[in-house]
Every structure is written in structure tokens, then in C-alpha cells.
Design an enzyme around this catalytic site. Structure first.
Site, mmCIF file in Angstrom:
data_model
loop_
_atom_site.group_PDB
_atom_site.id
_atom_site.type_symbol
_atom_site.label_atom_id
_atom_site.label_comp_id
_atom_site.label_asym_id
_atom_site.label_seq_id
_atom_site.Cartn_x
_atom_site.Cartn_y
_atom_site.Cartn_z
ATOM 1 N N GLY A 8 32.278 38.374 42.922
ATOM 2 C CA GLY A 8 33.729 38.982 42.871
ATOM 3 C C GLY A 8 34.132 39.203 44.317
ATOM 4 O O GLY A 8 33.436 39.326 45.153
ATOM 5 N N VAL A 12 34.957 42.207 45.413
ATOM 6 C CA VAL A 12 34.261 43.430 45.938
ATOM 7 C C VAL A 12 32.695 43.223 46.087
ATOM 8 O O VAL A 12 32.005 43.432 46.914
ATOM 9 C CB VAL A 12 34.354 44.694 45.082
ATOM 10 C CG1 VAL A 12 33.578 45.749 45.286
ATOM 11 C CG2 VAL A 12 35.577 45.272 45.255
ATOM 12 N N ARG A 72 28.979 32.349 33.889
ATOM 13 C CA ARG A 72 30.103 31.608 34.413
ATOM 14 C C ARG A 72 29.593 31.150 35.814
ATOM 15 O O ARG A 72 29.969 30.330 36.530
ATOM 16 C CB ARG A 72 31.410 32.095 34.592
ATOM 17 C CG ARG A 72 32.153 32.376 33.173
ATOM 18 C CD ARG A 72 33.384 32.483 33.278
ATOM 19 N NE ARG A 72 33.798 34.047 33.999
ATOM 20 C CZ ARG A 72 33.864 34.953 33.197
ATOM 21 N NH1 ARG A 72 33.654 34.816 31.712
ATOM 22 N NH2 ARG A 72 34.115 36.292 33.558
ATOM 23 N N SER A 73 28.882 32.224 36.681
ATOM 24 C CA SER A 73 28.442 32.193 38.162
ATOM 25 C C SER A 73 27.001 31.438 38.091
ATOM 26 O O SER A 73 26.744 31.343 39.320
ATOM 27 C CB SER A 73 28.439 33.146 38.614
ATOM 28 O OG SER A 73 29.885 33.852 38.860
ATOM 29 N N ARG A 108 33.460 57.590 36.337
ATOM 30 C CA ARG A 108 33.935 58.592 37.470
ATOM 31 C C ARG A 108 34.108 60.159 37.219
ATOM 32 O O ARG A 108 33.970 61.009 37.638
ATOM 33 C CB ARG A 108 35.293 58.123 38.102
ATOM 34 C CG ARG A 108 35.188 56.825 38.852
ATOM 35 C CD ARG A 108 36.218 55.983 39.408
ATOM 36 N NE ARG A 108 36.126 54.934 40.250
ATOM 37 C CZ ARG A 108 36.916 54.071 40.204
ATOM 38 N NH1 ARG A 108 38.449 54.326 39.826
ATOM 39 N NH2 ARG A 108 36.677 52.821 40.724
ATOM 40 N N CYS A 124 39.881 53.085 45.076
ATOM 41 C CA CYS A 124 40.231 52.826 46.274
ATOM 42 C C CYS A 124 41.289 53.724 46.988
ATOM 43 O O CYS A 124 41.250 54.041 48.201
ATOM 44 C CB CYS A 124 40.299 51.323 46.544
ATOM 45 S SG CYS A 124 41.479 50.644 44.928
ATOM 46 N N GLN A 158 50.160 48.903 47.404
ATOM 47 C CA GLN A 158 48.645 48.375 47.245
ATOM 48 C C GLN A 158 48.676 46.868 47.264
ATOM 49 O O GLN A 158 49.389 46.391 46.482
ATOM 50 C CB GLN A 158 48.046 48.914 45.961
ATOM 51 C CG GLN A 158 47.954 50.601 45.859
ATOM 52 C CD GLN A 158 47.107 50.987 44.708
ATOM 53 O OE1 GLN A 158 47.654 52.027 44.252
ATOM 54 N NE2 GLN A 158 45.899 50.243 44.329
ATOM 55 N N LYS A 165 44.213 58.406 37.962
ATOM 56 C CA LYS A 165 42.984 58.465 38.619
ATOM 57 C C LYS A 165 42.895 59.203 40.090
ATOM 58 O O LYS A 165 42.206 60.030 40.272
ATOM 59 C CB LYS A 165 42.245 56.975 39.047
ATOM 60 C CG LYS A 165 41.841 56.118 37.710
ATOM 61 C CD LYS A 165 41.431 54.774 38.154
ATOM 62 C CE LYS A 165 42.153 53.890 37.482
ATOM 63 N NZ LYS A 165 42.048 52.453 38.008
ATOM 64 N N HIS A 172 45.564 48.823 51.815
ATOM 65 C CA HIS A 172 46.297 49.602 50.894
ATOM 66 C C HIS A 172 47.317 50.589 51.845
ATOM 67 O O HIS A 172 46.384 51.265 52.642
ATOM 68 C CB HIS A 172 45.687 50.387 49.775
ATOM 69 C CG HIS A 172 45.108 49.676 48.973
ATOM 70 N ND1 HIS A 172 45.368 48.416 48.491
ATOM 71 C CD2 HIS A 172 44.551 50.116 47.692
ATOM 72 C CE1 HIS A 172 44.549 48.067 47.177
ATOM 73 N NE2 HIS A 172 44.205 48.997 46.784
ATOM 74 N N ASN A 197 41.143 48.072 51.352
ATOM 75 C CA ASN A 197 40.679 48.417 50.143
ATOM 76 C C ASN A 197 39.421 47.942 49.387
ATOM 77 O O ASN A 197 38.658 48.428 48.704
ATOM 78 C CB ASN A 197 41.683 47.862 48.934
ATOM 79 C CG ASN A 197 42.044 46.544 49.112
ATOM 80 O OD1 ASN A 197 42.690 46.223 50.129
ATOM 81 N ND2 ASN A 197 42.156 45.944 48.009
#
Ligand code: 25A
Ligand code: L14
Length: 340
Positions: free
Chosen positions: A15, A17, A42-43, A102, A133, A160, A217, A246, A319
Site C-alpha cells: 500500500g 503507507v 492479491r499481492s 488508538r 495523520c 487533506q 479522531k 495535508h 501525510n
């Protein structure tokens, strides 16, 4: 004594990130002994580069973490909820970028410039959460101000970029833009409305109180990281047609008298911050300058003339880097240096 080295895994490696996590480990010269790359089925068949080696992507499974010391997760909340406990059970410390853990009181939520001491709480569940982020870049800039002047209230509006949503959203902005400038029909898959040449006051899902989950958040994570439930926070989060970085318009009210000059002085010395604030030369933080580097840029620092002790500022960061991957690798650095 030879430097201690660690067996590291990245879950969600393919991905946006996850890719940056691999690059950040390499850039920051993290003491990696072995690197395991994990993603969904899938990867499988893909390889990713780390320090010149092509590493094959393996399917994330319950037993993927045997012999792994540190796992960086960025594969979404559901994947993390399911797999992190298996990793922790095998003695691996998880640093998780999703929103799954979190607000768990037994799991630390860490921004290294703000609350590095909280890392020690990993011992309770074997998991450390990486914040949202938008929250990370805001607390990097506001915490030094809070320690000096005590922030009472924060009003924030975000601008963002689409990369926060992942690779498919980056493609969607690109494809829609290209279609529009060629007078062609555009497709809409990731966002509920066209994002090209538009702004959407909608990030993550809507909640009962009329706010989005992204907005709430920012409220809850800010208080947990700054370790002060007395700070009032209200947020409006907006998606803009920007690829990386962002922006945030931030208004604060403090208990102690405050001036733009002292805020600038404090932020010039603050870790992870770069003050970019010279309107006479058109210098202020921009997404295109924040992208591709790890500092949080702060500018447009000025008095809020409508209240007694108020300041306005504009905060921008990458971000995917400071907002996600770099922050996670910085947490791993603290773990490696002080705990493992
Ligand atoms: O729940 P959250 O916390 O809100 O997070 C939701 C999503 O937000 C991103 C990340 O998306 C995550 O999946 N994300 C989370 N925190 C973020 C943050 N702070 C953040 N983004 C920015 N800032 P992403 O697209 O960047 O990364 C997704 C990665 O997760 C892997 N993954 C997904 N489900 C998994 C899984 N890995 C293991 N098990 C699972 N069940 C995902 O791997 C990717 O690495 P992948 O193999 O699913 O996708 C690899 C390539 O395939 C494409 N693709 C994805 N879905 C499909 C697909 N192709 C065809 N059909 C599909 N259905 C992808 O585009 C990718 O190129
Ligand atoms: O980490 O921009 O909670 O769509 C989830 C939504 C990250 C940003 C998180 C987005 C966010 C993401």
C-alpha cells in the site's frame, strides 16, 4: 559491541503507507537484520526493493510473526484487529497505523516529539498505535506551545490530500483530472463525489453527532497524546484535490498571554518543526514543499484579534511520511534503542 539488529515485518507492504515504511526503514538506516513483507493474497508474486534486494511479498497469516521482533502494520483496521494479537502472542511488538487500537486505554498512542515515554506501555498488550495523520502534524506543532502557554481550546479545519485514502484514491484524482481536461466522462469509485476541481467536507464515515469519524479522531487522539483531557478540540476535515501533504488552519486559545513572536521563537527550537513564515517574500507552508520530507512546516503565525489570548497558524506535513510511515519508524527507533 556490535549493534543489535532486528527482524522486522511490514504488513500492508504494497500500500501507499507500507511502501513508505520500507523506504523510511532504509533512509533512516534502521538496524534491520531481516525484512519480511506481508500483504493480502492479491499481492502474491510481487516483489519490493529494500537496500538493493528484491524481497517477495508473502501472504499475511496468523503465524507470519514467529521470530519477528517488530511489525509495522498499515493494512486497514479490520486486518489489524484480526492479526495484531497473533503477532503480539508470538512476542513481536506491533506498531499499528490503523484506527483500530488508538483509543484502547491499554495501548499507547505515540508521537515521538510529544510523548516518547508512553512507548513503555507496549508491554501491556504488545501493541503501539500510530495516530491519525492530521492529528500527528497538529500535535507536533502545538505541544511545545501548550507546555508554555496552556492551550484551552483548538479549532481546526483540515485540507487533506487524497494519498491518505491509499493508492486507488491517488489514481482516482489523476484519472478524473485527465478526463476533465480532455472533456471526457469521468469515473467515481473511491469518493462519493468528484474530487478533481472540488472539495469534500467528508473524511471517513459520518457519526450520530453529525461529525465525521476523522473529525472525532482529532478530538480524542489530541487529548490522549498531549496527556490533557482538559483541552477542548473541534474539527472540520476536508478533502482537497492535492496528491500529497495535508494542510491545517489551526486556531488556539491559551490560558497564559501569548504573542506571535514568542510562538515563532518556541517553534524554531521545537523538534520536528520547521517555521516557514515570511509573508513579505510569499513564504508560507505548502503541500508541494512538505511532500517528500519529514518535517512539519508551520507558518502564517498571527494573533487572533477577536479573543484575549489567541493565535492562528497554518500547519502542513507529508501525510504518508510524518503522518504515517516515518512516525511509525521513529517509534520503532525508540523501541530498538530503549526497550528491546
Ligand atoms: O481501516 P483504516 O485504518 O481506516 O485503513 C484503511 C486503508 O487506509 C490506508 C490503507 O490503504 C488501508 O488499507 N491507510 C491506513 N492508515 C493510513 C494512513 N495513516 C492509510 N493511508 C494513509 N494514511 P492502502 O491502499 O495504502 O494500503 C492497503 C494495504 O493493505 C493491504 N491489505 C489490505 N487488506 C489486507 C491487506 N493485507 C493483508 N491482508 C488483508 N486482508 C493491501 O494489500 C495494501 O498493501 P493488497 O494486496 O490488498 O493490495 C495490493 C494491491 O492490490 C490493489 N488492490 C486492492 N484491493 C484490490 C486490488 N486490486 C484488485 N481488486 C481489489 N479488490 C491495491 O491497489 C494494491 O496496489
Ligand atoms: O489513519 O485520508 O485514521 O482517507 C483514515 C482515513 C488516515 C487518512 C486514519 C484518509 C485515516 C484516511
Amino acid at each position: 559491541m556490535p549493534e543489535k539488529r532486528f527482524n522486522v515485518a511490514v504488513a500492508g507492504a504494497t500500500g501507499a503507507v507500507g511502501n513508505q515504511m520500507i523506504s523510511s526503514l532504509e533512509e533512516r538506516n534502521f538496524p534491520v537484520r531481516s525484512l519480511k513483507l506481508l500483504a493480502s493474497s492479491r499481492s502474491i508474486g510481487r516483489t519490493l526493493k529494500f537496500r538493493g534486494d528484491e524481497i517477495p511479498v508473502q501472504e499475511l497469516q496468523k503465524d507470519s510473526f514467529k521470530g519477528v521482533d517488530i511489525a509495522l502494520f498499515s493494512a486497514g483496521g479490520g486486518t489489524s484487529t484480526h492479526f495484531s494479537p497473533f503477532a503480539a502472542k508470538d512476542g513481536c511488538v506491533v506498531i499499528d497505523n490503523s484506527s483500530a487500537w488508538r483509543m484502547d486505554p491499554d495501548i499507547p498512542l505515540v508521537v515521538p516529539e510529544v510523548n516518547p515515554h508512553a512507548v513503555s506501555g507496549y508491554k501491556r498488550k504488545g501493541i503501539i498505535a500510530n495516530p491519525n495523520c492530521s492529528t500527528i502534524q497538529m500535535v507536533v506543532a502545538l505541544n511545545p506551545v501548550h507546555r508554555e502557554f496552556r492551550i484551552k481550546r483548538i479549532v481546526v479545519s483540515t485540507y487533506q490530500s487524497v494519498s491518505g485514502t491509499g493508492k486507488k484514491a491517488i489514481d482516482e484524482l489523476f484519472d478524473q483530472t485527465r478526463a476533465m481536461i480532455n472533456f471526457l466522462d469521468y469515473k467515481r469509485e473511491i469518493y462519493p463525489h468528484r474530487i478533481a476541481f472540488n472539495c469534500l467536507p467528508h473524511i471517513d464515515v459520518f457519526l450520530e453527532n453529525g461529525y465525521t469519524k476523522e473529525e472525532m479522531k482529532m478530538v480524542h487522539e489530541t487529548r490522549k497524546i498531549m496527556e490533557d483531557d482538559g483541552i477542548a478540540v473541534t474539527a472540520t476535515t476536508v478533502r482537497v484535490p492535492v496528491f500529497f501533504g495535508h494542510g491545517e488552519s489551526v486556531n488556539i486559545e491559551t490560558v497564559e498571554p501569548i504573542s506571535p513572536e514568542t510562538v515563532r521563537e518556541i517553534l524554531k527550537k521545537a523538534p520536528g518543526v520547521k517555521v516557514v513564515d515570511d509573508p513579505s517574500r510569499n513564504l508560507y507552508p505548502l503541500a508541494i514543499d512538505a511532500a517528500g520530507q519529514d518535517l512539519t512546516l508551520v507558518g502564517r503565525i498571527r494573533r487572533d484579534e477577536s479573543v484575549k489570548n489567541g493565535i492562528n497558524m497554518w500547519i502542513v506535513a507529508d501525510n504518508i511520511r510524518k503522518g504515517a510511515a516515518t512516525n511509525a519508524v521513529q517509534i520503532a527507533e525508540i523501541l530498538a534503542k530503549e526497550y528491546l
